[in-house]
Design an enzyme around this catalytic site. Structure first.
Site, PDB file in Angstrom:
ATOM      1  N   CYS A  84       0.431  -1.177  -0.080  1.00  0.00           N
ATOM      2  CA  CYS A  84       0.152   0.442   0.521  1.00  0.00           C
ATOM      3  C   CYS A  84       1.121   1.036   0.095  1.00  0.00           C
ATOM      4  O   CYS A  84       1.920   1.260  -0.381  1.00  0.00           O
ATOM      5  CB  CYS A  84      -1.052   0.481   1.561  1.00  0.00           C
ATOM      6  N   ARG A 118      -2.188  -1.078   5.604  1.00  0.00           N
ATOM      7  CA  ARG A 118      -2.820  -2.022   5.047  1.00  0.00           C
ATOM      8  C   ARG A 118      -2.926  -3.098   4.307  1.00  0.00           C
ATOM      9  O   ARG A 118      -3.846  -4.276   4.435  1.00  0.00           O
ATOM     10  CB  ARG A 118      -3.769  -0.873   3.394  1.00  0.00           C
TER      11      ARG A 118
END
Length: 448
Positions: free
Chosen positions: A392, A397
């Site tokens: 990410c 994430r």
């Protein structure tokens, strides 16, 4: 005499039919009940949709109520009654591609309430008599999250803390960690799971790239927090991404049993469980149990990321918003470059860098039903037989998605630690990027 007999027979037949009708409706709502055998036949029809109204955890395979049921009816959609109200019902069913044209069969503890709400909204509904238990007792199989122990329910955590016997636990020492970005721990002091400790992500990652700190520092931090390789590490947060980030770094170093608490702090509060506000420092341990990372392949760096894009059997999967992937925005005020790693695939993410809606249930806290994630990846042409490295902006994430992939049994996964931040600022790769909407999604090549 013949007329009297005929009349008596007709009355008996009528009473019999009436009695049968009463036996095939739910007494509380009047909604039709169907038997397991009928459902098995109906499931062969394209317009039959089965809905599991139990919790996300029960759908995953956790026997919350002690009924002996571990899993869900194959093909069933997860729509927990607790997550649904009159305002969001249509949006939830739209996300799951359910329409008013479908014949919907519901089961689970509060299925009758959900069925009633759906019927009021114009959906065609019925209830499975006996639910998943009757389905299993009839000799049918149940599906479940393959490695469900990696994503544990808050009820399981509470029982474990209270000294009750729980499944999927081997008796090892336990540490519960509340993770986030707050060096002072003020967020922890506002309320946390009793007995849990605070972890500031700045203790295990550092700028300017926000990669993990050195192995020596990770080891020292584990020891300071009382964590050894033999600890059962249970992780949560107000947001699950920092919890997952801390978790994969701990797993990389060698902690053998690392799990996410499904739904995090939000689920704990929603269950009405007690909270603490006292900030307590953990008792340190002398030795972590290893001097170097025991699972080094779980986190890859720039050289390995480049090789992933070349070898034909591996993929870098971007867990970022569509605007980030297209290069409309970098997503961060500390990342100037906009675009995507050339040859990487888009694995979806959320509306922006701070949300992960595509991987979470409608409450934005629990893991999204794994069957939906598998279907999403299939639609994106992400081959789970490949080596997958999620990335990410800087790793948060991607780490959460790594946990979900592992729980689903996709074990050839890692995260590319540097992500877009490192790729876009390193001399040898900063020009190897693409911007704009791809002509064919997830078919771009690094070698072209």
């Amino acid at each position: 005499m013949k007329k009297i007999f005929t009349l008596v027979f007709a009355v008996a037949l009528l009473l019999g039919c009436t009695s049968k009708k009463e036996e095939t409706v739910d007494e509380k709502t009047g909604i039709n009940l169907i038997e397991v055998s009928q459902l098995a036949e109906d499931m062969k029809k394209d317009n039959t949709v089965v809905v599991d109204a139990r919790s996300y955890d029960e759908y995953n395979g956790w026997d919350i109520d002690g009924s002996g049921v571990e899993g869900h009816i194959p093909g069933a959609l997860s729509v927990p009654r607790s997550a649904v109200n009159e305002k969001n019902l249509d949006a939830i069913l739209k996300r799951k591609e359910v329409s008013s044209e479908d014949s919907i069969v519901l089961y689970g503890g509060e299925a009758s309430e959900l069925a009633q709400l759906m019927e009021e909204k114009g959906y065609s509904v019925s209830l499975l008599d006996g639910g998943a238990k009757a389905w299993a007792e009839a000799g049918n199989t149940l599906d479940f999250l393959q490695n469900k122990s990696m994503i544990v329910p808050v009820s399981w955590v509470k029982d474990l803390m209270e000294g009750k016997e729980v499944s999927d636990y081997d008796g090892r020492p336990v540490k519960i960690i509340n993770a986030g970005w707050d060096e002072t721990g003020e967020a922890h002091k506002k309320g946390h799971i009793p007995g849990s400790y605070w972890a500031h992500l700045g203790w295990v990652e550092e700028g300017p790239l926000w990669n993990r700190v050195s192995d020596e520092k990770i080891k020292a931090e584990m020891e300071r927090m009382g964590i050894t390789k033999d600890t059962l590490l249970l992780l949560y947060g107000k947001d699950q991404t920092p919890a997952a980030r801390f978790g994969i770094i701990a797993r990389y170093m060698g902690v053998e049993d690392v799990r996410l608490i499904n739904g995090g702090l939000k689920a704990w509060e929603a269950a009405g469980y007690p909270m603490e506000t006292e900030y307590v420092e953990p008792e340190a341990v002398e030795y972590f149990g290893a001097d170097k990372p025991m699972n080094p392949n779980l986190i890859i760096d720039l050289p390995e990321a480049v090789e992933y894009l070349k070898d034909g059997e591996s993929d870098l999967v971007s867990i970022r918003s569509w605007k980030e992937y297209k290069g409309e925005t970098s997503g961060y005020d500390y990342i100037k470059a906009r675009g995507r790693i050339k040859g990487s695939k888009w694995g979806m993410g959320g509306s922006d860098p701070w949300h992960l809606e595509d991987y979470r249930a409608m409450d934005e806290a629990h893991m999204r039903p794994y069957t939906e994630l598998a279907q999403m990846w299939q639609g994106l042409k992400i081959d789970t037989k490949h080596n997958l490295a999620f990335y990410c902006g800087t790793g948060w994430r991607a780490s959460e998605v790594w946990f979900y992939a592992q729980a689903m049994g996709v074990d050839t996964t890692s995260i590319y630690d540097g992500g877009w931040k490192e790729w876009s600022t390193t001399e040898e790769t900063k020009d190897a990027y693409l911007r704009g909407e791809p002509e064919k999604l997830n078919e771009e090549s690094f070698l072209d």
